[in-house]
Design a protein around this motif. Structure first.
Motif, PDB file in Angstrom:
ATOM      1  N   VAL A  53     -44.726 -24.281  42.106  1.00 15.32           N
ATOM      2  CA  VAL A  53     -43.648 -23.288  42.018  1.00 15.32           C
ATOM      3  C   VAL A  53     -42.731 -23.589  40.825  1.00 15.32           C
ATOM      4  O   VAL A  53     -42.274 -22.671  40.134  1.00 15.32           O
ATOM      5  N   LYS A  72     -44.276 -22.243  37.671  1.00 14.63           N
ATOM      6  CA  LYS A  72     -44.122 -20.791  37.596  1.00 14.63           C
ATOM      7  C   LYS A  72     -42.697 -20.420  37.180  1.00 14.63           C
ATOM      8  O   LYS A  72     -42.489 -19.558  36.310  1.00 14.63           O
ATOM      9  N   GLN A  73     -41.718 -21.079  37.763  1.00 13.74           N
ATOM     10  CA  GLN A  73     -40.328 -20.765  37.464  1.00 13.74           C
ATOM     11  C   GLN A  73     -40.001 -21.067  35.996  1.00 13.74           C
ATOM     12  O   GLN A  73     -39.319 -20.272  35.329  1.00 13.74           O
ATOM     13  N   GLU A 126     -38.971 -17.850  34.182  1.00 15.32           N
ATOM     14  CA  GLU A 126     -37.510 -17.770  34.175  1.00 15.32           C
ATOM     15  C   GLU A 126     -36.854 -18.865  33.350  1.00 15.32           C
ATOM     16  O   GLU A 126     -35.619 -18.937  33.283  1.00 15.32           O
TER      17      GLU A 126
END
Length: 489
Positions: free
Chosen positions: A273, A276-277, A281
């Motif tokens: 995760v 991905k972040q 982002e």
């Protein structure tokens, strides 16, 4: 290819699917989804315990990933600009050790800065390599070690053309970055691999106002602590490999020698995760980190007696670039040591800094910080400057230890017979153990090195300041183990 879609979280998704199936467990762990550890489960919550599961077919296996872990590792490698990525659940320590073992065989030389983390020394012991130390540059006024210069690396390579690897730090604990791109070129021209401890640089490749990452700069391997600045859970990290000098199967072999066979799915899923972040982002999140760190520096530098150092250091020896997320504050003009300010912040203001030394404190501004947390720190420092200032500022003394004399290899020293003597009587002896303040975990002395008067005085100073000193058999460091007959290994 579909697996390069950075919106995916293959491991985390598989773990959630497993959770939703409400499987009846007759495997380990023995708490069986938290039912066997009620007090702990009641506090942390059912979901986290239900996700603490063992390797199984649908969830793949960290030792030989062929399913969702493999997919998650490939996504991570692609995100960080590497050819191969390996999830680490024993922290970046295991990654640093695997890097050194993959590049060096017993008796091979490895060039590295003396302010390398203790994990590098452990990797040298495990591999049987011989350390060739480079003295990092020192800022005498701040009293801290910086990076190494291209010139010092070139000279060391010239003196040791048979070395197999160059080991670098990107960035140092205080944020200094060496000229890694040109060092890589020099090392590769001399058929040496470049290994990078990127424990504090997981974020840097995801925003162009931060220094570039080791993979972007052509390094062969890097060990990246996503848990430090990338958002994943403590102890979860990533080992990255560029194909060429070092074989990926060799890396996997060494990792499996050291890593657990029971990899935590909580840790690995957090890596999935966090990757991905950062990809999706990271720019926005790191914009905020830069804003907060710059605002903090500006406000702290308005407080009389404090100096929050940053990018103005770029261009000084050993500072090719600077990571602004490292908020170092020089405090000696308050008449207080960094250790004292560190303790005051923790005990009176409920603020935990990352580390302290004799002259400085350092905090890490990262993805989870807010204006409120920055305000709390700045206001606390202003209050300390008003209430606790002393009339006489701390005098500048030589606080950086120079390169030691390596008498025998760390591995030989580690396995040699030893005797125990008082610390104050150890001058001239060959150390049989590492001694370090943690954090940052940089050894004052390592196995095989001659103990000097300066080392003893430095360790005594750390003890007087009630710093956490580690590595010794004696937890109070009144006694040390040195080479010689009189005790077993």
């Amino acid at each position: 290819m579909s697996y390069l879609n950075q919106n995916q979280t293959p491991l985390f998704t598989a773990l959630k699917d497993y959770h939703q199936r409400k499987v009846v467990p007759f495997d380990v762990p023995g708490h069986k989804h938290g039912k066997g550890l009620k007090e702990f489960t009641d506090y942390v919550g059912n979901t986290i315990m239900e996700l603490d599961v063992n390797s199984m077919k649908c969830l793949d296996n960290i030792c030989n990933p062929i399913g969702v872990i493999k997919e998650a590792e490939e996504l991570a490698a692609y995100a960080f600009g590497a050819d191969h990525g390996f999830f680490l659940v024993n922290g970046t320590t295991s990654g640093v050790q695997a890097m050194i073992m993959s590049a060096c065989e017993p008796g091979d030389k490895i060039i590295l800065p003396r302010n390398a983390h203790k994990s590098a020394i452990a990797g040298i012991i495990l591999s049987g390599a011989i350390p060739i130390y480079i003295q990092p540059e020192v800022d005498e006024q701040l009293g801290i070690a910086m990076g190494v210069t291209l010139e010092s690396v070139e000279k060391t390579i010239g003196r040791h053309p048979d070395a197999k690897a160059v080991f670098l730090i990107n960035p140092t604990y205080y944020g200094a970055v060496s000229n890694i791109k040109d060092i890589v070129k020099v090392a590769h021209r001399n058929a040496m691999s470049v290994l990078v401890d990127e424990a504090h640089g997981a974020h840097m490749g995801f925003h162009d106002e931060f220094p570039m990452s080791a993979m972007e700069l052509g390094a062969d391997m890097s060990a990246v602590s996503l848990h430090k600045t990338g958002g994943s859970l403590t102890q979860s990290s990533l080992l990255l490999l560029r194909e060429g000098i070092i074989d990926p199967f060799t890396v996997k072999k060494h990792l499996n020698l050291m890593q657990t066979t029971s990899g935590s799915y909580l840790l690995m899923a957090s890596l999935d995760v966090a990757r991905k972040q950062l990809v999706l982002e990271g720019k926005e999140l790191l914009d905020k980190v830069l804003f907060l760190s710059r605002e903090a520096r500006k406000r702290i530098n308005e407080i009389d007696g404090l100096y929050a150092f940053g990018t103005e250091l770029v261009g000084a020896p050993g500072v090719y670039s600077f990571d602004e997320s490292k908020l170092g504050v020089h405090v000696r003009k308050l008449g207080l040591t960094g250790f004292e300010v560190y303790d005051l912040l923790r005990d009176e203001y409920n603020i935990q800094m990352e580390l302290a030394d004799y002259y400085n404190i350092m905090g890490i501004v990262s993805l989870g910080d807010t204006e409120e947390s920055i305000n709390a720190l700045v206001e606390a420092l202003a209050d300390i400057a008003m209430k606790h200032r002393r009339d006489e500022e701390i005098k500048v003394i030589s606080n950086i230890l120079r390169n030691p004399d390596v008498i025998i290899s760390p591995r030989d020293a580690y396995f040699s017979n030893k005797r125990v003597i008082k610390l104050e009587e150890a001058e001239g002896e060959i150390s049989g153990e590492s001694i370090m303040a943690y954090p940052p975990g940089i050894p004052v002395v390592s196995p095989g090195e001659r103990i000097t008067k300066e080392m003893i005085e430095h360790i005594q100073m750390l003890k007087e300041e009630e710093t956490l000193v580690q590595g010794t058999e004696d937890p109070y460091v009144d006694y040390v183990r040195v080479l010689g007959l009189g005790a077993k290994r």
